[in-house]
Each structure stands twice: as structure tokens, then as C-alpha cells.
Design a protein around this motif. Structure first.
Motif, PDB file in Angstrom:
ATOM      1  N   ARG A 117      43.998  39.791  52.532  1.00  0.00           N
ATOM      2  CA  ARG A 117      43.835  39.322  53.907  1.00  0.00           C
ATOM      3  C   ARG A 117      42.708  38.302  54.039  1.00  0.00           C
ATOM      4  NH1 ARG A 117      44.380  44.591  57.911  1.00  0.00           N
ATOM      5  NH2 ARG A 117      46.596  45.032  57.509  1.00  0.00           N
ATOM      6  N   SER A 118      41.626  38.528  53.307  1.00  0.00           N
ATOM      7  CA  SER A 118      40.480  37.617  53.398  1.00  0.00           C
ATOM      8  C   SER A 118      40.017  37.276  51.987  1.00  0.00           C
ATOM      9  CB  SER A 118      39.345  38.255  54.204  1.00  0.00           C
ATOM     10  OG  SER A 118      38.956  39.486  53.622  1.00  0.00           O
ATOM     11  N   GLY A 119      40.745  36.422  51.333  1.00  0.00           N
ATOM     12  CA  GLY A 119      40.410  36.058  49.963  1.00  0.00           C
ATOM     13  C   GLY A 119      41.285  36.788  48.963  1.00  0.00           C
ATOM     14  N   ASP A 120      40.912  36.696  47.701  1.00  0.00           N
ATOM     15  CA  ASP A 120      41.699  37.316  46.648  1.00  0.00           C
ATOM     16  C   ASP A 120      41.557  38.840  46.684  1.00  0.00           C
ATOM     17  OD1 ASP A 120      42.444  34.808  45.813  1.00  0.00           O
ATOM     18  OD2 ASP A 120      40.965  34.712  44.187  1.00  0.00           O
ATOM     19  N   LEU A 121      42.569  39.509  46.149  1.00  0.00           N
ATOM     20  CA  LEU A 121      42.526  40.959  46.027  1.00  0.00           C
ATOM     21  C   LEU A 121      41.450  41.379  45.030  1.00  0.00           C
ATOM     22  CD1 LEU A 121      46.361  41.701  45.889  1.00  0.00           C
ATOM     23  CD2 LEU A 121      44.803  42.291  47.766  1.00  0.00           C
ATOM     24  N   PRO A 122      41.030  42.637  45.062  1.00  0.00           N
ATOM     25  CA  PRO A 122      40.059  43.116  44.068  1.00  0.00           C
ATOM     26  C   PRO A 122      40.630  43.012  42.658  1.00  0.00           C
ATOM     27  CG  PRO A 122      40.271  44.666  45.893  1.00  0.00           C
ATOM     28  CD  PRO A 122      41.370  43.665  46.059  1.00  0.00           C
ATOM     29  N   PRO A 123      39.761  42.990  41.660  1.00  0.00           N
ATOM     30  CA  PRO A 123      40.243  42.990  40.278  1.00  0.00           C
ATOM     31  C   PRO A 123      41.096  44.217  39.996  1.00  0.00           C
ATOM     32  CG  PRO A 123      37.862  42.629  40.381  1.00  0.00           C
ATOM     33  CD  PRO A 123      38.297  43.024  41.750  1.00  0.00           C
ATOM     34  N   ARG A 124      42.088  44.053  39.149  1.00  0.00           N
ATOM     35  CA  ARG A 124      42.892  45.202  38.739  1.00  0.00           C
ATOM     36  C   ARG A 124      41.998  46.220  38.024  1.00  0.00           C
ATOM     37  NH1 ARG A 124      47.430  46.088  41.116  1.00  0.00           N
ATOM     38  NH2 ARG A 124      47.838  47.502  39.363  1.00  0.00           N
ATOM     39  N   LYS A 125      42.211  47.494  38.318  1.00  0.00           N
ATOM     40  CA  LYS A 125      41.352  48.547  37.769  1.00  0.00           C
ATOM     41  C   LYS A 125      41.695  48.890  36.325  1.00  0.00           C
ATOM     42  CE  LYS A 125      40.428  50.676  42.261  1.00  0.00           C
ATOM     43  NZ  LYS A 125      40.495  51.921  43.067  1.00  0.00           N
ATOM     44  N   GLU A 126      42.821  48.397  35.821  1.00  0.00           N
ATOM     45  CA  GLU A 126      43.224  48.754  34.461  1.00  0.00           C
ATOM     46  C   GLU A 126      42.402  48.037  33.384  1.00  0.00           C
ATOM     47  OE1 GLU A 126      46.982  48.878  37.070  1.00  0.00           O
ATOM     48  OE2 GLU A 126      45.185  47.634  36.867  1.00  0.00           O
ATOM     49  N   CYS A 127      41.898  46.850  33.710  1.00  0.00           N
ATOM     50  CA  CYS A 127      41.338  45.977  32.674  1.00  0.00           C
ATOM     51  C   CYS A 127      40.068  46.514  32.037  1.00  0.00           C
ATOM     52  CB  CYS A 127      41.056  44.591  33.245  1.00  0.00           C
ATOM     53  SG  CYS A 127      42.520  43.681  33.725  1.00  0.00           S
ATOM     54  N   ALA A 128      39.082  46.839  32.848  1.00  0.00           N
ATOM     55  CA  ALA A 128      37.779  47.223  32.290  1.00  0.00           C
ATOM     56  C   ALA A 128      37.865  48.452  31.389  1.00  0.00           C
ATOM     57  CB  ALA A 128      36.764  47.427  33.410  1.00  0.00           C
ATOM     58  N   PRO A 129      38.517  49.550  31.818  1.00  0.00           N
ATOM     59  CA  PRO A 129      38.617  50.703  30.916  1.00  0.00           C
ATOM     60  C   PRO A 129      39.407  50.392  29.641  1.00  0.00           C
ATOM     61  CG  PRO A 129      39.101  51.347  33.175  1.00  0.00           C
ATOM     62  CD  PRO A 129      39.070  49.848  33.148  1.00  0.00           C
ATOM     63  N   GLN A 130      40.369  49.498  29.762  1.00  0.00           N
ATOM     64  CA  GLN A 130      41.211  49.188  28.605  1.00  0.00           C
ATOM     65  C   GLN A 130      40.504  48.316  27.572  1.00  0.00           C
ATOM     66  OE1 GLN A 130      44.207  50.336  27.927  1.00  0.00           O
ATOM     67  NE2 GLN A 130      44.818  49.027  26.220  1.00  0.00           N
TER      68      GLN A 130
END
Length: 201
Positions: free
Chosen positions: A92-105
Motif C-alpha cells: 500500500r505504501s511502498g514495497d512489501l516487507p522482505p520475504r521471511k524465507e531468505c535470511a533463515p535459509q
């Protein structure tokens, strides 16, 4: 080996069904890197070019660090690994949050291959929430208390043009924090490691 890991990351399709522009993991690293930048996630321009921080936010970040593009994109000096490696889509106001899968992976596996990191810049609340323990609730309070996590981490606000008002309302950041970061970054980059001969980047 880092080069094999980066190749594996480049082929990651873990959350591609949720990505409006498809998967295009953006990361840069070299075993000799001394500084690590962890931001949020690529925007559309970075997705299209596969060059991290290749936008106005990157221009402001390089200004804060007082380094040119050549130095910034030298993976032997600076590694760049966002919380989300692919463009997450528009909210709604800018890009969506980072996907949560990346950092743990991927994050710890990459960090294990970066033995010379002396300073990690945590840009924005997502990186700070993931890496900083016992942090204040707000980004402003976290950045105000930046000395708490030295010498390993320094939390920064995101350099996006959307945060121009925040910077105007919190002049202490550019007056006090930025000069310290510049000095520390320059100090680290001046004391380079001998070249290892690796082509990892």
C-alpha cells in the motif's frame, strides 16, 4: 566454498510463486570482504539490473559512507546481502516487507564464508530486528543507541527518499552518526587484506 554457495543462491526459487516479478536473488560477496551491508530487499530497478543499491537509495547510502560506486561494488571490500534477496512486490505504501524465507535459509551459510567482516551495517528495521538483541521498539530509538552494538554492528535508517522527512526531523543522525560511520568505513577499507587470488564475487 563461497562461489558454489553464491551459485546455489542465484538458482533459489524457494518463494518464487509469491514474487510478482519472479525470482532474481541479488547478493554480492567475496571471502576477503571487510564490511557487510544488510538491507531490506531489492526494489524494481535493482531487480531489473541485478545490481544492489542501484537506485536513489544507493546514491544516498554511498554519500553517507563517502565512497564511490567502484569501491562500493568491489566485493573484495564490501559484501551486500539483503534480508530478502528478491523483489517482494508492491504494498500500500511502498514495497512489501522482505520475504521471511531468505535470511533463515541463506544468511548464516554466507556469514560462515566471510571470516574477515569487521563491521556490519544494518539498514532498516527488518535487518535490525533480525540481528540485534535487546533492541528498543522503534527504529529511531535503535539508531539513537547505535553505540550499544559496536564494534560489530551499526544500525542505520533506510536511505530511501521516503525517509527524507525523518532525516530532516532527526538531524543528529547525519551530524553525529554519519561522520563516525564514514571514518570507520574508511579506516577498514584502508587496511586491506592481501589478495587471495579467488574469483568469488
Amino acid at each position: 566454498m563461497l562461489d558454489a554457495l553464491l551459485q546455489q543462491i542465484s538458482q533459489c526459487r524457494l518463494c518464487e510463486p509469491e514474487l510478482p516479478l519472479g525470482a532474481n536473488p541479488v547478493i554480492r560477496a567475496h571471502r576477503d570482504a571487510r564490511i557487510l551491508i544488510i538491507g531490506q530487499a531489492p526494489g524494481t530497478r535493482v531487480h531489473q539490473t541485478s545490481i544492489p543499491w542501484n537506485d536513489p537509495s544507493g546514491d544516498r547510502l554511498r554519500s553517507w559512507l563517502d565512497i564511490d560506486r567502484e569501491t562500493f561494488y568491489d566485493a573484495r571490500k564490501i559484501a551486500i546481502m539483503p534480508m530478502g534477496l528478491c523483489y517482494p512486490g508492491k504494498g500500500r505504501s511502498g514495497d512489501l516487507p522482505p520475504r521471511k524465507e531468505c535470511a533463515p535459509q541463506w544468511h548464516q551459510r554466507v556469514l560462515n564464508e566471510l571470516p574477515h567482516i569487521e563491521l556490519t551495517l544494518l539498514i532498516g528495521q527488518y535487518a535490525q530486528n533480525y540481528y540485534l538483541s535487546d533492541k528498543p521498539k522503534t527504529l529511531t530509538e535503535t539508531v539513537q543507541n547505535w553505540r550499544r552494538w559496536l564494534p560489530e554492528f551499526i544500525p542505520l535508517p533506510h536511505p530511501s527518499p521516503r525517509n527524507t522527512l525523518w532525516l530532516k526531523n532527526h538531524t543528529w543522525f547525519e551530524n553525529d552518526v554519519v561522520p563516525f560511520i564514514r571514518n570507520r568505513v574508511h579506516e577498514i577499507l584502508m587496511d586491506e587484506l592481501p589478495f587471495t587470488g579467488s574469483n568469488e564475487c
